[in-house]
Scaffold this motif. Sequence first.
Motif, short mmCIF file in Angstrom:
data_model
loop_
_atom_site.label_atom_id
_atom_site.label_comp_id
_atom_site.label_asym_id
_atom_site.label_seq_id
_atom_site.Cartn_x
_atom_site.Cartn_y
_atom_site.Cartn_z
N ALA A 132 0.82 -1.22 0.00
CA ALA A 132 0.00 0.00 0.00
C ALA A 132 0.85 1.26 0.00
O ALA A 132 0.46 2.28 -0.59
N GLU A 133 2.01 1.22 0.65
CA GLU A 133 2.85 2.41 0.77
C GLU A 133 3.86 2.55 -0.37
O GLU A 133 4.54 3.57 -0.49
N SER A 134 3.93 1.53 -1.23
CA SER A 134 4.92 1.55 -2.30
C SER A 134 4.53 2.52 -3.41
O SER A 134 3.36 2.70 -3.72
N ALA A 135 5.55 3.10 -4.03
CA ALA A 135 5.31 3.97 -5.19
C ALA A 135 4.92 3.15 -6.42
O ALA A 135 4.28 3.64 -7.33
N ASP A 136 5.28 1.87 -6.42
CA ASP A 136 4.95 0.96 -7.53
C ASP A 136 4.28 -0.27 -6.94
O ASP A 136 4.93 -1.25 -6.58
N THR A 137 2.95 -0.21 -6.79
CA THR A 137 2.24 -1.29 -6.11
C THR A 137 2.31 -2.61 -6.89
O THR A 137 2.35 -3.68 -6.27
N ALA A 138 2.35 -2.53 -8.22
CA ALA A 138 2.43 -3.76 -9.02
C ALA A 138 3.74 -4.50 -8.75
O ALA A 138 3.75 -5.72 -8.56
N LEU A 139 4.84 -3.75 -8.72
CA LEU A 139 6.14 -4.35 -8.44
C LEU A 139 6.19 -4.88 -7.00
O LEU A 139 6.67 -5.98 -6.75
N ALA A 140 5.67 -4.09 -6.07
CA ALA A 140 5.67 -4.51 -4.67
C ALA A 140 4.84 -5.78 -4.47
O ALA A 140 5.23 -6.67 -3.73
N ARG A 141 3.70 -5.85 -5.17
CA ARG A 141 2.86 -7.05 -5.05
C ARG A 141 3.60 -8.27 -5.61
O ARG A 141 3.56 -9.36 -5.04
N HIS A 142 4.27 -8.09 -6.75
CA HIS A 142 5.04 -9.18 -7.36
C HIS A 142 6.13 -9.66 -6.39
O HIS A 142 6.26 -10.87 -6.15
N ASP A 143 6.90 -8.73 -5.85
CA ASP A 143 7.98 -9.11 -4.94
C ASP A 143 7.44 -9.73 -3.65
O ASP A 143 8.03 -10.68 -3.13
N ALA A 144 6.33 -9.19 -3.15
CA ALA A 144 5.72 -9.75 -1.94
C ALA A 144 5.31 -11.20 -2.17
O ALA A 144 5.45 -12.05 -1.27
#
Length: 199
Positions: free
Chosen positions: A171-183
């Motif tokens: 939620a706090e990431s500037a790039d939620t798509a990338l953060a979701r992928h990495d998560a």
Amino acid sequence: MAVKGLRAEYAEATRSALLEAGRRLFIERHYTELSAEEIARAARLTRGALYHHFGGKQGLFEAVFEEIEQELTVRLTAALTGGDPWQDGLRALDAFLDECTSVPYQRIVLQEGPVALGWARWRELDERHMLGLVRGLVDELTKAGVFPPRSPDLLVRAIYGALTEMAWGIAESADTALARHDAGLIALDMISSLRLKNS
């Protein structure tokens, strides 16, 4: 009888209008910036209607919060086919992380929720929905011999805590798509490390 039925219909329509207006405004604006009057106006109702049905702005926020958590619970439950518990868990994990990229879940549950409800109430409500699902999956994976039978309550809390922190990170990431992928990769590594070698 007809009068009672009309009253019930009106009450339900009033509640729905307030929930719809509240959901929209809580997504668009910060909770602390909104007044009860603004919410009532947006629903084309009086402030008295808001207080009658929800006790005020915070009560309405809590109802919207619960609505979104229930929607997530339905999505996660749909991922559980009752077949292979490991595959069920992976589908549920994907569904949860996908939801973390949705604007309503991000804004109301992850960003505004702790502010509007306070940390203790936020945790209580989130656990009411999420902890039971995590516990059910851990129980199934343990029974199937995928996870070792050790301190199940601690394991449930460890997984729940990790997923909660990942949700906030997305939620706090500037790039939620990338953060979701990495998560997704990190979560998979974490839960895979719990698997017994012969499972």
